[in-house]
Write an enzyme that holds these catalytic residues in place. Sequence first.
Site, PDB file in Angstrom:
ATOM      1  CE  LYS B  22      -3.800  -0.455   2.288  1.00 36.63           C
ATOM      2  NZ  LYS B  22      -4.544  -0.701   3.541  1.00 36.63           N
ATOM      3  NE  ARG B  91      -6.325   4.736   4.293  1.00 36.17           N
ATOM      4  CZ  ARG B  91      -7.394   4.306   3.612  1.00 36.17           C
ATOM      5  NH1 ARG B  91      -7.365   3.150   3.000  1.00 36.17           N
ATOM      6  NH2 ARG B  91      -8.483   5.055   3.544  1.00 36.17           N
ATOM      7  N   GLY B 100      -6.720 -10.953   7.737  1.00 39.58           N
ATOM      8  CA  GLY B 100      -6.362 -11.397   9.076  1.00 39.58           C
ATOM      9  C   GLY B 100      -5.496 -10.393   9.775  1.00 39.58           C
ATOM     10  CG  MET B 102      -5.772  -3.620  13.097  1.00 40.05           C
ATOM     11  SD  MET B 102      -4.885  -2.342  13.963  1.00 40.05           S
ATOM     12  CE  MET B 102      -4.973  -1.047  12.743  1.00 40.05           C
ATOM     13  NE  ARG B 337      -5.968  -4.601  -3.703  1.00 41.32           N
ATOM     14  CZ  ARG B 337      -6.484  -5.090  -2.584  1.00 41.32           C
ATOM     15  NH1 ARG B 337      -5.714  -5.346  -1.544  1.00 41.32           N
ATOM     16  NH2 ARG B 337      -7.778  -5.295  -2.496  1.00 41.32           N
ATOM     17  CG  HIS B 453      -9.739 -35.833   3.279  1.00 42.69           C
ATOM     18  ND1 HIS B 453     -10.829 -36.441   2.703  1.00 42.69           N
ATOM     19  CD2 HIS B 453      -8.696 -36.668   3.078  1.00 42.69           C
ATOM     20  CE1 HIS B 453     -10.451 -37.596   2.181  1.00 42.69           C
ATOM     21  NE2 HIS B 453      -9.174 -37.766   2.398  1.00 42.69           N
ATOM     22  CB  SER B 784      11.449 -41.905 -16.003  1.00 42.03           C
ATOM     23  OG  SER B 784      10.233 -41.224 -15.756  1.00 42.03           O
ATOM     24  CB  CYS B 851       6.843 -40.598 -15.163  1.00 46.18           C
ATOM     25  SG  CYS B 851       7.598 -41.896 -14.185  1.00 46.18           S
ATOM     26  CE1 TYR B 871       9.637 -37.925 -19.618  1.00 48.06           C
ATOM     27  CE2 TYR B 871      11.775 -38.038 -20.701  1.00 48.06           C
ATOM     28  CZ  TYR B 871      10.761 -38.642 -19.966  1.00 48.06           C
ATOM     29  OH  TYR B 871      10.868 -39.941 -19.590  1.00 48.06           O
TER      30      TYR B 871
END
Lengths: 899, 899
Positions: B22, B91, B100, B102, B337, B453, B784, B851, B871
């Site tokens: 800010k 601010r 979360g 202030m 912003r 979950h 791999s 992989c 890759y």
Amino acid sequence: MTKYVYDFSEGNKDMKDLLGGKGANLAEMTIMGLPVPHGFTLTTQACLGYLGRGDWPEGLIDEAEEHLVRLEHTMGKTLGDPTDPLLVSIRSGAKFSMPGMMDTVLNLGLNEDSLKGLALQTGDDIRFANDTYRRFIQMFGKIVMNVPAEAFEHALDAAKAREGPNAQDTDLDADDLRRLIDEFLSIYEQHTGSPFPTDPRAQMRLATEAVFRSWNGKRAVDYRRQNKIADDLGTAVNVVAMVFGNRGDDSGTGVAFTRDPATGERVPYGDYLPNAQGEDVVAGIRNTLPLAELQRIDPVSYGELLQVMHTLEMHYRDMCDIEFTIEKGKLWILQTRIGKRTAFGEWVMAFDMLEEGLIADDEALLRVDANRLEELFKRVISSSATARAIARGLNASPGAATGKAVFSADEAEAWAHRGERVILVRRETTPDDYHGMIASQGILTSAGGTNSHAAVVARGEGIPAVCGADAIKIDLAGKSFSANGTRVREGDVITIDGFSGKVYVGRLPLEESVLEKARSGDETAREEMIWKAFERIMRRADEVRRLRVRANADTPEQAANARERGAEGIGLCRTEHMFLGEERVEAVRQMIFADTPAEEQEAYDKLLPLQREDFVGIFRAMSGLPVTVRLLDPPLHEFLPNQVELAVEVAVAEARGKSGGLDEKRALLRKVNELHETNPMLGLRGVRLGIVKPGLYAMQVQAIIDAACRVKAEGGDPQVEIMIPLVATKEELRQMREELEPVARRELDHERQWLDHLEWGTMIELPRAAVTAGEIAEVADFFSFGTNDLTQTAFGFSRDDIGKFVAMYEERKLVPANPFVTVDRPGVGRLMRIATEEGRAANPNLHLGICGEHGGDPASVVFCHEVGLDYVSCSPFRVETARLAAGQAAVGSLESASK
Amino acid sequence: MTKYVYDFSEGNKDMKDLLGGKGANLAEMTIMGLPVPHGFTLTTQACLGYLGRGDWPEGLIDEAEEHLVRLEHTMGKTLGDPTDPLLVSIRSGAKFSMPGMMDTVLNLGLNEDSLKGLALQTGDDIRFANDTYRRFIQMFGKIVMNVPAEAFEHALDAAKAREGPNAQDTDLDADDLRRLIDEFLSIYEQHTGSPFPTDPRAQMRLATEAVFRSWNGKRAVDYRRQNKIADDLGTAVNVVAMVFGNRGDDSGTGVAFTRDPATGERVPYGDYLPNAQGEDVVAGIRNTLPLAELQRIDPVSYGELLQVMHTLEMHYRDMCDIEFTIEKGKLWILQTRIGKRTAFGEWVMAFDMLEEGLIADDEALLRVDANRLEELFKRVISSSATARAIARGLNASPGAATGKAVFSADEAEAWAHRGERVILVRRETTPDDYHGMIASQGILTSAGGTNSHAAVVARGEGIPAVCGADAIKIDLAGKSFSANGTRVREGDVITIDGFSGKVYVGRLPLEESVLEKARSGDETAREEMIWKAFERIMRRADEVRRLRVRANADTPEQAANARERGAEGIGLCRTEHMFLGEERVEAVRQMIFADTPAEEQEAYDKLLPLQREDFVGIFRAMSGLPVTVRLLDPPLHEFLPNQVELAVEVAVAEARGKSGGLDEKRALLRKVNELHETNPMLGLRGVRLGIVKPGLYAMQVQAIIDAACRVKAEGGDPQVEIMIPLVATKEELRQMREELEPVARRELDHERQWLDHLEWGTMIELPRAAVTAGEIAEVADFFSFGTNDLTQTAFGFSRDDIGKFVAMYEERKLVPANPFVTVDRPGVGRLMRIATEEGRAANPNLHLGICGEHGGDPASVVFCHEVGLDYVSCSPFRVETARLAAGQAAVGSLESASK
């Protein structure tokens, strides 16, 4: 240009890499002026060159010819000469002695011409000449050209049979032998498709190539794999002017040891066979005489031999094993090397030589084999026993055992369960037999080698075993076996000797191990001697070693035993057993089943006083020495019944309509199912338990600190190290310490005590922990390498499950060695090195040890020394082994000691 | 000395570390000459200093005072002045926007004296002054001193109630407000124990300290953990001269976006609330007006705002989010912003700005978030739908879904099995619900956050989910739920929107994803635009990326799908499914049960033609591109029935005396028991199977080569890579190649074919393989990384079992992130680095890929780029994500793109 050929006078005993063991020692003895026949050596490089290009490397043929001509010149004889022929033997000789390689061809250089010359030179001894030629054809055909041995033997037997029913080969006269020569020559041609080579130089070339090729023969390759000998060493070939032990009664051949290889006593020991060549001794055609008989037969040669033996022992500063031949009263030394000996013998010899001033303390220390130290603690068959063995197998695991024969693992377990001592007899064993094996006094198999499943398990468990006793024929259905005509039925008592591989019928008297007897004061002169040797050499090991040695011990009894064996602390005190036992099972179930924190706490409150008592006993036994307590590690379902059995029990009860206790069992099954894990090894255990059930570790810490305060108040000196298992991340250890240290402080305040030594650390037993050890060390006082689990996770091998393939893995050399026995240096070892270096760098006060079973394996102890750990911890019965190996590691290479 | 305070004119937008987001943007706008109120910023260093010592760091108070005095001087007003008082807002502003913490305290500086001055300065507007004071006390009490918000709100409600039943706060007059002020002051004193601070400088100090401390508040800390923001950044504090949006109808406050954040369209977007302060907009007390309304209300200010918006967008070269206030017709910009936007919006904006020339290709590429790309492929609720949501939760997994509500995983599975589409509704889910979750169209939970979950599984499986919809009250017994008065019973159809978190009753019309529609040519203008954006940016990603992208595909259909999505080969073709299916189960059992090699071979002979057909389909679909076939990996017992179920079945049949088919079942159970493993993950699988059952891999290789020859004969171009899984040692791979390469050659000779591309390699999925990769690379054409298993073994975490503790592990930050989602850099990543470096060093031709499932995770793709793999291979539906992430990795930091 590479020099491929060395005259014996050009080498010495330190050139084994190039000349092989035999060649280097022949050279050494030549320089020493001992009576060695002239000769020269084709180097191991020549062998590798030949194997590499499939033909003689450039220059080798010319160089060999040059040396041969020089040898002819020195000897004043010429190969193949019809009047005074030179004969030679061709002897292989790799750096390490290796069964399975082509060994020796004697009498090379004979053909129809030189045969005449040989007779001429031996005073027209045509019989001797023919016998020598017959032997040469036989040996050359068999060894160089792979003609089946039986072909020659049948012909020889037939010749003898023509002389009479009990004729010996000495009964064959010159003409008989001439006929035999012709038969052998045609056998040779028939099997090889070519006539026997008459050119002595061609004979030598063929024999040399056969030696070279035998380096890559299957048995030699297998032997190298088994014994971890590199494949790229190659073998040397020795060409030695022949001397003859078969020229009559004033000739002979023998083997001598400068000390007794079995007892270690300082007396000459050996065998002698008059009028014979070396292969007669090996073939066992006639019985040899004890060496001492030579004194009677030929006192001059005997005296000369004793002189040579003394000279060699002083020169090599060790017990030597010597091959010699006497030709018409003249002694020739054909070979020497450092002699093999028993575990008992090596301790006695090392001590004696130390006392004699022949070797120094550190040399004596390196002369004994830490891998075989356990043998000194094993029971032996009493020397008073006189029974005759009914069979002989391989000495697969040391110690003697006696018990009733049983033929299945289940029977072994059942019989043992009712108090019987049993010997498990199997063709071979599989992982499924494990429960029966560990219930047995000893194990006897009719198949399988010293690395068979039976042998490996037996050694691991310290159970005596004889393996591969192939005279034993098992009748599984009839529950019996027969061996050389003797039948043994289930329940019949037998005795096995894991030192000698012998098997006896009946209960032979056993004696405590020599060391145990000596320790208990109940010793004879011999045992006293071993005890003295043991004390002196172990003292040296303790003086020089940098590694401390602790033991893995879970009870006061184990702790006391370990301390008596020289343990300097407990490196791993497992606490699993503190959650077992009838009086605890209820509380443990309550802990697992608890629905509320209060119920769970109630369970902990019940366990706390019991576990405190457990720790008090251990801290008392180890007062003044550190005790590393590992907080609970195994998954909780290990404290509940088996899932399959319980499911079956419930289902069957339901099917039968029985309801008694069924609800409880169903509830138990629900919990068991809930806790069931697909891979418990990688599941909710170790620190994860501590995190999910915070009251659990808090209770353990409280019990530990309470117990330590109690022992301290009694005047003891508890030294406490609390170990959190299975840490993978720094945060796990940091948060556990954050939770548990206040618990410890609270208890200390409450007891108004303080402890001189209270440390917090972790096991490094996961690869991630090893590679992030630098982070973890920031919050640890110590690391202990849990190499069992580290090996499991690094290789992805579950120890519980590898039974199905591990034998094949070892056999096919798919693993460098059994990684659960010896630390796998390139993999697990590298992880340990990373963790040690980065852990120390992050926390210079960190102390490090190992508590996997590798802590008692000599090769692994050496590795731990090299990596720079502070201590190793092993099972109590391995403490002496670890102390010895640690001393050897400090002094020098263990390898030289184990040769 | 450290400079702790910066005037807005002293900073710029690149100083976010020090000034926070800010503050840095306020400074930037000040320099740009935009109408920003004066003010200054206390730096993040000041915050850290304060938190470190628990008090203001030395010099800070003086420095802040200096700046405050300068501000008073600039404004010509003084804090607390009874005639012309300066008011300020406080601010907070960290580097990253963070809920979360202030946020803001407005109107600071008011007390009884300055209240009078405020009234005086506003033309004796006592009502305005009182309203401002009341707001200040309320906000200060609530935010700075944690007075419960309800206390003030009750008093306010009571005051309004005194005015009449439907009174608004604007109905309160000056006197009402005065009474309310007194009530608020006493509420404050009652809750804090102290009178309201009248000294404006004390007010400012308290407010500043509160901002500082809120950095370590629980919600802020949790948020940082969740979003991987470092804890040591600190927050800045901005002190800004007040401007008032609540001074009448010619005043107001609003939020504006330079483009539409939802659609990405290039039109101004925002809200405006006349006669209000910022907190009124946030509190939603009154409904805001669309920004366009401002044009009507105050065309001059609107024009000015559009100008500012244009200036900002050109300056920041991105869509900006702006807070503004109009005070009596004068526009003030309070904050700007880079604006957040939807996944759709970000693609359209990036493309438009690229077309407009505002940004370059690579910037456009970095402007889109690879983590959210999948959202473009998800179904959405049709824009024609008009239903009203009955509840709203968290948008836990994107996509819309409709189906019948069910309340247990078992029901979900059962209903789905009979062809119903269901939404699983649970309070929260556990690992035991997994089978039901994957059978559902969507998942709805009433508890749990975006990392619960349910959310994690849903995202992993690509299933839409709304989580934590706490308006939903589930009656499990009654199989129903109610939400805001609506009851939904089992079987009732509901619709959930995983984009918005909304829940609807009934079946709302769904539409294919915009990209799918565009791809199929069925697009509207908007979809066409996204498609264009997608094509252009993906093209750039493909141009710049160094990493190739392959897919994990096991069937021709998957292969074709992957290829269509841009896959450049198959990185993992699993062959497990080729051993399943009714026509194969007999042969597979025969293979497992075989007593003789001949029986086993018979089984292979049956499987061979079937598997050859499988491979033909895959090679056809991937002609011209490499296909990495992994030989059979899972343990054999996976092809047999479940042990517990079978044991119960046999025992129950026995208990009931039923003998039909019992012998067969018993035999099956014996085999199941024999093959049972304690830790199958670490058991007889992978290459170990290949070694123990040599015919198995030989059959697979034969099928592969046969199939390749067939496809080649058809004119195709099969590129074959044969991969041996679970290798731990070089010898395993060497010996397998020694066995299998002749099989391949034999087949090629037999088919009179040759293949342009036939390689042999291994997965690196065990820690030991990683640290000995230098050795293994000597006998491998490719590696791999199997990061699933590598993560399991490195951490000792069984994916099947971690459900019981993994949530706690993530929550307590015991693991850096879920290591099964994003490669754990310090542990698993380090092993990968070692293996890559040492593998390449030993074999410069080695090619390397990954992989594991990490191959489709953007952060892991970046890591693979950094490590230098060739890759990544991922599931087909992640191919575009991987291509994008690989492009971003090549261009620069992905981090900047994901903010």
